[in-house]
Each structure stands twice: as C-alpha cells, then as structure tokens.
Design a protein around this motif. Sequence first.
Motif, short mmCIF file in Angstrom:
data_model
loop_
_atom_site.label_atom_id
_atom_site.label_comp_id
_atom_site.label_asym_id
_atom_site.label_seq_id
_atom_site.Cartn_x
_atom_site.Cartn_y
_atom_site.Cartn_z
N ASP A 25 0.83 -1.20 0.00
CA ASP A 25 0.00 0.00 0.00
C ASP A 25 0.87 1.26 0.00
O ASP A 25 1.62 1.51 0.95
CB ASP A 25 -0.90 -0.02 1.24
CG ASP A 25 -1.96 1.07 1.23
OD1 ASP A 25 -1.65 2.20 0.85
OD2 ASP A 25 -3.11 0.77 1.62
N PHE A 26 0.77 2.06 -1.06
CA PHE A 26 1.58 3.26 -1.20
C PHE A 26 1.32 4.25 -0.06
O PHE A 26 2.24 4.92 0.42
CB PHE A 26 1.31 3.93 -2.54
CG PHE A 26 2.18 5.13 -2.84
CD1 PHE A 26 3.52 4.97 -3.15
CD2 PHE A 26 1.64 6.40 -2.80
CE1 PHE A 26 4.32 6.07 -3.41
CE2 PHE A 26 2.44 7.51 -3.08
CZ PHE A 26 3.78 7.34 -3.38
N GLU A 27 0.09 4.36 0.40
CA GLU A 27 -0.24 5.31 1.46
C GLU A 27 0.43 4.92 2.78
O GLU A 27 0.89 5.78 3.53
CB GLU A 27 -1.76 5.42 1.63
CG GLU A 27 -2.47 6.03 0.44
CD GLU A 27 -1.93 7.41 0.08
OE1 GLU A 27 -1.73 8.21 1.02
OE2 GLU A 27 -1.73 7.68 -1.11
N ILE A 28 0.47 3.63 3.07
CA ILE A 28 1.14 3.17 4.30
C ILE A 28 2.64 3.44 4.20
O ILE A 28 3.29 3.84 5.18
CB ILE A 28 0.87 1.68 4.54
CG1 ILE A 28 -0.62 1.45 4.85
CG2 ILE A 28 1.73 1.15 5.69
CD1 ILE A 28 -1.02 -0.01 4.98
N ILE A 29 3.21 3.23 3.01
CA ILE A 29 4.62 3.54 2.80
C ILE A 29 4.89 5.02 3.04
O ILE A 29 5.85 5.40 3.71
CB ILE A 29 5.06 3.12 1.38
CG1 ILE A 29 5.14 1.59 1.30
CG2 ILE A 29 6.39 3.76 0.99
CD1 ILE A 29 5.39 1.05 -0.09
N LYS A 30 4.04 5.88 2.50
CA LYS A 30 4.20 7.32 2.72
C LYS A 30 4.14 7.66 4.20
O LYS A 30 4.93 8.47 4.70
CB LYS A 30 3.11 8.09 1.97
CG LYS A 30 3.35 8.25 0.49
CD LYS A 30 2.58 9.44 -0.09
CE LYS A 30 1.11 9.40 0.23
NZ LYS A 30 0.36 10.50 -0.44
N ASP A 31 3.19 7.05 4.91
CA ASP A 31 3.05 7.33 6.34
C ASP A 31 4.29 6.88 7.11
O ASP A 31 4.73 7.56 8.04
CB ASP A 31 1.81 6.62 6.90
CG ASP A 31 0.51 7.25 6.42
OD1 ASP A 31 0.55 8.39 5.93
OD2 ASP A 31 -0.54 6.59 6.52
N ALA A 32 4.85 5.73 6.73
CA ALA A 32 6.05 5.22 7.41
C ALA A 32 7.23 6.16 7.18
O ALA A 32 7.99 6.47 8.11
CB ALA A 32 6.38 3.82 6.93
N ILE A 63 8.40 -1.96 -1.12
CA ILE A 63 7.18 -2.02 -1.92
C ILE A 63 7.14 -3.42 -2.54
O ILE A 63 8.03 -3.80 -3.32
CB ILE A 63 7.14 -0.93 -3.02
CG1 ILE A 63 5.98 -1.18 -3.98
CG2 ILE A 63 8.45 -0.80 -3.78
CD1 ILE A 63 4.61 -1.11 -3.35
N ASP A 64 6.16 -4.21 -2.14
CA ASP A 64 6.04 -5.57 -2.65
C ASP A 64 4.92 -5.61 -3.68
O ASP A 64 3.75 -5.69 -3.35
CB ASP A 64 5.76 -6.55 -1.52
CG ASP A 64 5.77 -8.00 -2.00
OD1 ASP A 64 5.90 -8.22 -3.21
OD2 ASP A 64 5.66 -8.91 -1.16
N ALA A 65 5.34 -5.51 -4.95
CA ALA A 65 4.39 -5.62 -6.05
C ALA A 65 4.69 -6.87 -6.87
O ALA A 65 4.36 -6.94 -8.06
CB ALA A 65 4.45 -4.37 -6.92
N SER A 66 5.31 -7.85 -6.22
CA SER A 66 5.75 -9.05 -6.93
C SER A 66 4.59 -9.92 -7.41
O SER A 66 4.78 -10.78 -8.27
CB SER A 66 6.67 -9.89 -6.03
OG SER A 66 6.00 -10.29 -4.84
N MET A 67 3.41 -9.68 -6.86
CA MET A 67 2.24 -10.46 -7.31
C MET A 67 1.65 -9.93 -8.61
O MET A 67 0.78 -10.57 -9.20
CB MET A 67 1.17 -10.46 -6.21
CG MET A 67 0.48 -9.13 -5.94
SD MET A 67 1.56 -7.88 -5.16
CE MET A 67 1.97 -8.68 -3.62
#
Length: 289
Positions: free
Chosen positions: A86-93, A103-107
Amino acid sequence: MDLYSTTPMLKIAKANKHGIVAFNVHSFDSIFWVLEAAAELKSPVILQTTVGTIQSLGAKNIVEVAQAAAQHYQVPTGLHLDHCTDFEIIKDAIRAGYTSVMIDASMHPFAENVARTQRVVELATSLGVNVEAELGKVGGVEDDIIVDEADAEKADPEECRQFVAATGVPTLAPAIGTAHGIYKGKPEIDFERIAEIAKMVDVPLVLHGGSAVPEEDVRRCVALGMAKVNVSTELKNIYSEAIREHFAHDPDSLDPRAYLQKAKEAAKEMVKTKIRIVGSENTVAPLFA
C-alpha cells in the motif's frame, strides 16, 4: 543517534562481503533487546516491522522508541517496513521516520511491478530513504500476504537486470528458493541463480525467509551478494517458547519481569548467533567514519 538509511549500510556490507541482519520486531521491548545484543557485538543492525506491527503499535511510536534505543546503545540502526503493498502506508512510514521501505508488487505482472516500484523510489530516495522491491514470489506467510508453495516463483536474472535499470531501486529481494516461516525440510536454495543475479545487478541483494536456513547456506548467500538477511519467525518463536517454558515449570510465577527476562535472554542469544553467521560483528567503524 539518528536512525540510518539502510542504503549506505548495505552498500558497505556488500563491499566488505558481510551481511546485516534485519530482525522483525513485534513489540517495543524487542527493539531494545535486539539493539542490546547488536551493541554487545559491535554490529550494525536493521529493525524490521510488518504492516501489521505498524497497525498494532503505530509508526511514529515505533520510530521514537527505535531512535531512543539507538541513542542508548550507540549502534548503527536502520528501520525498515517490510512487504508493504500500500503506497499510502509507505508514505506514512516515511513521514514517521522509517529509513527503509519495501514495496512488494511481486504479485503483479513485471510492468506493473516496475511502475509501482518507480513511484516509491521517486518518493523515498529523494528523502534518503532506502527502497527494497521483490522479483519472483517468495513462498510462505508474511502478515496477510500468503504465497502457496506451488505458486512460488524464482526470479529471472535478466528480469532482475531490467528491473533495477528501469526502477533505480537501491536494494533487490529476488526469490531464490527460500520461504517465509519455518521450513519443514532443508530449503532448496538456488545458489547459481544468486550468483548470476549478482553479476547482472550492482545493488545489494536481500535474502527473505532467513529463519532456520542452515548456517552454511546463509554464509554462502552472503558471500554471493546477499547483504541483507531477514529473520522473523525463528526469533519470534524462541521468545514465545521461553515464556511458555517458564510457565510449564512454574505456573504460579506471574511476575512479568521474571518470564520476560528469560524470553529476552533467549532471544538475545539468537540475535547474536545470526549476527555472527553473517559476519557483521565488529563492523560499525565504517558507518561511524
């Protein structure tokens, strides 16, 4: 002491042919005993949390406790958010003070993985925050990300080269045969694939699923270019088992200071063991230079 970006930490480790362990922490007290063990061995270390741990403890709270512990123990410390989709959670972190994010977009298909990773790299690297991405699919369970063994896919070396070139991602986690959790048998690690990927990309590689991997296999992975080694389940289990053993032997001993101390000592010994395996003992000097 401020928290360190894991980009220079891992570049130095890669150049000096040792690893740095990223330990998943699930509580505030675990932050302190991981750093206490690292300080006793004069080793840099990475604290790592899942999205679930952030939701439980709060990103800002985790950052403040990690900063306080790093200041107290005077050990180079990175703080990493693992397996986030989730990009928003990454931004918050990042806003809270995390020094590394995954960022896990491997799926997703390759092009979508590239696009999502590029977006995070553009945000994070301008702020000095490390970014980690995954190619292939590491099996097992990490929070709510579940990859069945049959669906696990090893990373393609040529795709790794293309991915790093396209995204500029500073660290790469290629799937090479390990899995999250505790193995039922000996993991089938593809060492030739690691070597080939390491020749094609000039960034530190990350070993996911490091719990209970045989010592000789971890050392070989590090020698081939895996500069970051993740450990979660094994550490969590030994901590919990020490508490369970305490109550099995003395069910009426309810003082938390008694059973938590036993759990801490058991976990600290495992932290030290992992640090010694990757060869990061007595390696803080380059980071303090």
